[in-house]
Motif scaffolding. Structure first.
Motif, mmCIF file in Angstrom:
data_model
loop_
_atom_site.group_PDB
_atom_site.id
_atom_site.type_symbol
_atom_site.label_atom_id
_atom_site.label_comp_id
_atom_site.label_asym_id
_atom_site.label_seq_id
_atom_site.Cartn_x
_atom_site.Cartn_y
_atom_site.Cartn_z
ATOM 1 N N SER A 443 73.377 22.524 48.529
ATOM 2 C CA SER A 443 72.562 21.486 49.139
ATOM 3 C C SER A 443 72.987 21.094 50.542
ATOM 4 O O SER A 443 72.327 20.270 51.166
ATOM 5 C CB SER A 443 72.597 20.232 48.257
ATOM 6 N N ARG A 444 74.058 21.643 51.049
ATOM 7 C CA ARG A 444 74.504 21.194 52.368
ATOM 8 C C ARG A 444 73.501 21.538 53.451
ATOM 9 O O ARG A 444 73.259 20.741 54.359
ATOM 10 C CB ARG A 444 75.866 21.807 52.697
ATOM 11 N N ASP A 565 70.946 29.281 67.498
ATOM 12 C CA ASP A 565 71.634 28.008 67.283
ATOM 13 C C ASP A 565 71.558 27.585 65.814
ATOM 14 O O ASP A 565 72.526 27.056 65.253
ATOM 15 C CB ASP A 565 71.018 26.922 68.162
ATOM 16 N N ALA A 566 70.389 27.806 65.210
ATOM 17 C CA ALA A 566 70.213 27.433 63.803
ATOM 18 C C ALA A 566 71.130 28.246 62.901
ATOM 19 O O ALA A 566 71.800 27.704 62.009
ATOM 20 C CB ALA A 566 68.757 27.618 63.387
ATOM 21 N N PHE A 567 71.204 29.558 63.128
ATOM 22 C CA PHE A 567 72.045 30.407 62.287
ATOM 23 C C PHE A 567 73.526 30.136 62.535
ATOM 24 O O PHE A 567 74.340 30.196 61.605
ATOM 25 C CB PHE A 567 71.715 31.875 62.512
ATOM 26 N N ALA A 568 73.888 29.838 63.772
ATOM 27 C CA ALA A 568 75.284 29.514 64.061
ATOM 28 C C ALA A 568 75.695 28.211 63.379
ATOM 29 O O ALA A 568 76.803 28.096 62.838
ATOM 30 C CB ALA A 568 75.487 29.406 65.573
ATOM 31 N N ILE A 573 78.530 25.407 58.847
ATOM 32 C CA ILE A 573 78.470 24.519 57.683
ATOM 33 C C ILE A 573 78.960 25.236 56.431
ATOM 34 O O ILE A 573 79.748 24.695 55.636
ATOM 35 C CB ILE A 573 77.029 23.998 57.490
ATOM 36 N N LEU A 574 78.509 26.468 56.231
ATOM 37 C CA LEU A 574 78.919 27.218 55.050
ATOM 38 C C LEU A 574 80.402 27.576 55.104
ATOM 39 O O LEU A 574 81.079 27.619 54.073
ATOM 40 C CB LEU A 574 78.070 28.482 54.920
ATOM 41 N N ASP A 575 80.917 27.821 56.304
ATOM 42 C CA ASP A 575 82.345 28.088 56.427
ATOM 43 C C ASP A 575 83.162 26.847 56.088
ATOM 44 O O ASP A 575 84.200 26.935 55.421
ATOM 45 C CB ASP A 575 82.666 28.553 57.843
ATOM 46 N N ASP A 581 86.119 24.261 49.423
ATOM 47 C CA ASP A 581 86.269 24.790 48.067
ATOM 48 C C ASP A 581 87.655 25.396 47.852
ATOM 49 O O ASP A 581 88.212 25.316 46.754
ATOM 50 C CB ASP A 581 85.197 25.852 47.798
ATOM 51 N N LEU A 582 88.196 25.997 48.914
ATOM 52 C CA LEU A 582 89.509 26.627 48.804
ATOM 53 C C LEU A 582 90.648 25.655 49.066
ATOM 54 O O LEU A 582 91.820 25.995 48.886
ATOM 55 C CB LEU A 582 89.611 27.802 49.784
#
Length: 586
Positions: A443-444, A565-568, A573-575, A581-582
């Motif tokens: 959901s992020r 810009d959107a993909f970066a 965010i996912l990183d 999580d780690l």
């Protein structure tokens, strides 16, 4: 001159991320969850004695101990009560969410409404004898308590998700007196992942819950599995066979729930009639097999320890495989955790009985077959193979048997995933239109706004600008975009670089102006669009830039967003989520 010496950059110092406060809160949650589980289990026993005349969770009723008219009246009353509670929960006009959905879509946020709307109908269903379990109720209570605590003390999103996993782990651990199984349940289903950061809070919550229940009720387990057999090499291929059959049975039970639900909806318009019909089916099944009532805990040790064998095991297996789907499909509320364990144990006994009747077949120890089937059907239906493996290990204390059990559970899990693709929880999510495969935080991106990415277009043109002027504007604007406005100042669109390239390649000078070179249609992007929605647009449209329009007036341009810009931003965010999580932070 001496060669230049290269100086290696000093790596940044990673800060410790383990939180003593998080561990302390999780341990307290475990104590609270243990108290809740003990209270709920005690209440259900008292309620079943009052409604059915016997505690279905503790023992199987004999014909002389059960009044089938009383069972029918109890189930009918339960059907009406569940209808009342379900209608009351709809006053908020949204579906209640459970721990898995909360962690996957809402950052672990789950409220007291979700607790009451889920728990009360489950309690009513089990207390009046429906063939469902209370695990979903205690898990929900543990998760809601954890979420509210995390919000109240102001923990960040990642910590709230961990607390929800700890609360659910504590509830399952206390319900089965199996702390490792509770921990793995949280990792496999509620959190969707394992990390060193989550081990201490989830593990201590589960251990604290089990110790609390032991202090309150003693160390007796819900079922006592006795294995007095040596494992031989012939048991390994046998475990594969049992696992494969268990996968088909698990898939069949899950599909049967949906089949009952659809059939009864076509048959009856009113949900009360559907639940009363399910109550009638349960009553008829209980006349011959009273063990179908309740969660099935009372019959599991009988099935494993050899008290239910042969044709009786086959009959009870069929009855339970109808009773639980009929209960859930008819509108009663609850889970399939304990029901899948019972069906698996019975399946193992049936396969042992059939194998013993086949001349020349290798010896099949009934108790071992039962525990393999128990874990395998559970792994198929619940989708948590490690949880089931360690539940058997903690219950039996037999490591050699656990290896055989692991083979069956892994086989069942693999085949279910390959042939069906869902556990019961994720299958029900699919029926509601939610593409959730577990408690992974998906959901992020949906919660991330695009406003930081909105920039003004690099160049602007009037609609009557000539092709040469358009070429100069596009060459300097690049990916920032070139906006076209009418003579009255209204936004018309963005220049399409592909059309400009085609027009400039023509040998003849064409009477083309800026208005002829804009995108024909544009996606509906406003400042309220989320990053997830924007990524979906860019994945299906190869334009490098989209226009962001004022939702109050589509003639006003707010700005532009570039695809890169959107993909970066999504990658960052996912990183960050992966590092959370780690348990890594710089």
């Amino acid at each position: 001159m001496s060669p230049e010496r290269r100086i290696s950059p000093v790596p940044p110092i990673r800060k410790p991320t383990g939180s003593f406060r998080l561990v302390a809160f999780s341990t307290g949650l475990g104590v609270a969850a243990g108290l809740i589980v003990a209270a709920v289990q005690g209440f259900v026993i008292v309620a079943q004695r009052a409604t059915l005349g016997f505690a279905a969770e503790h023992r199987i009723a004999l014909p002389e101990q059960a009044s089938y008219l009383r069972i029918a009246l109890a189930l009918t009353a339960g059907a009406i009560l569940v209808t009342i509670l379900s209608r009351a929960s709809r006053l908020k006009k949204r579906e209640p969410i459970d721990a898995v959905e909360a962690n996957a879509l809402h950052g672990g946020s789950i409220g007291w409404y979700d607790a009451l709307a889920v728990v009360l109908p489950i309690m009513a269903s089990v207390s009046f004898g429906a063939s469902v379990g209370i695990e979903a109720a205690v898990t929900q209570l543990g998760a809601v308590l954890a979420s509210r605590l995390g919000k109240k003390i102001g923990r960040p999103r990642s910590d709230v998700r961990v607390l929800v996993g700890a609360g659910a782990a504590a509830a399952i651990a206390a319900a089965y007196r199996a702390p490792i199984a509770g921990m793995l349940y949280a990792f496999e289903l509620i959190l969707g992942t394992y990390s060193k950061r989550t081990l201490a809070p989830v593990g201590l919550a589960a251990i604290a819950a089990v110790i609390t229940v032991w202090l309150l009720t003693g160390q007796a387990k819900p079922f006592n599995l006795i294995l007095e057999t040596a494992v031989s090499w012939s048991d390994y291929p046998l475990a594969v066979l049992i696992g494969a059959i268990s996968a088909f049975m698990g898939i069949g039970v899950m599909l049967l729930v949906t089949t009952f639900e659809r059939f009864l909806k076509r048959l009856f318009k009113y949900e009360t009639l559907r639940r009363i019909t399910a109550a009638l089916v349960l009553t008829l099944l209980s006349v011959r097999f009273p063990a179908v009532l309740g969660s099935g805990h009372a019959a599991i040790d009988h099935a494993v320890n050899g008290d239910i064998v042969g044709p009786h095991a086959l009959g009870l297996l069929g009855a339970k495989a109808l009773a639980s789907p009929a209960s859930l499909g008819g509108g009663f509320k609850g889970g399939l955790f304990s029901a899948s364990l019972l069906m698996g144990a019975l399946l193992g006994q049936v396969l042992s009985w059939i194998g013993g009747a086949i001349s020349g077949s290798p010896p099949m120890e009934p108790a071992l077959c039962a525990v393999v089937g128990m874990a395998s059907v559970g792994a198929s239906v619940i989708g948590c193979p490690l949880t089931m493996i360690f539940l058997v290990l903690e219950t039996t204390g037999d490591f050699d048997a656990a290896i055989v059990v692991a083979i069956g559970a892994v086989t069942a899990s693999f085949l279910t995933d390959r042939l069906f693709g869902y556990s019961f929880a994720t299958w029900r999510f699919q029926q509601r239109g939610l593409a959730i495969e577990g408690g992974h935080d998906v959901s992020r991106l949906a919660a991330s706004p695009i406003t930081p990415l909105i920039k003004a277009p690099k160049r602007s043109l009037a609609t009557n600008a000539a092709l040469d002027e358009v070429l100069r504007a596009v060459s300097t604007a690049g990916g920032r975009g070139t906006a076209v406005y009418s003579l009255g100042g209204a936004f018309v669109g963005l220049i399409d670089p592909r059309l400009v390239e085609i027009a400039s390649a023509e040998r003849e000078h064409l009477p083309i102006v800026a208005a002829d070179l804009i995108y024909e249609t544009g996606p509906a992007v406003t400042p309220g669009t989320t990053l997830e929605e924007l990524l979906e647009i860019f994945q299906h449209d190869d334009r490098p830039t989209v226009a962001v329009i004022d939702p109050a007036n589509n003639l006003n341009l707010v700005g532009c967003v570039r695809a890169r810009d959107a993909f970066a931003s999504a990658s960052a965010i996912l990183d960050a989520q992966r590092r959370d999580d780690l348990g890594l932070s710089l």
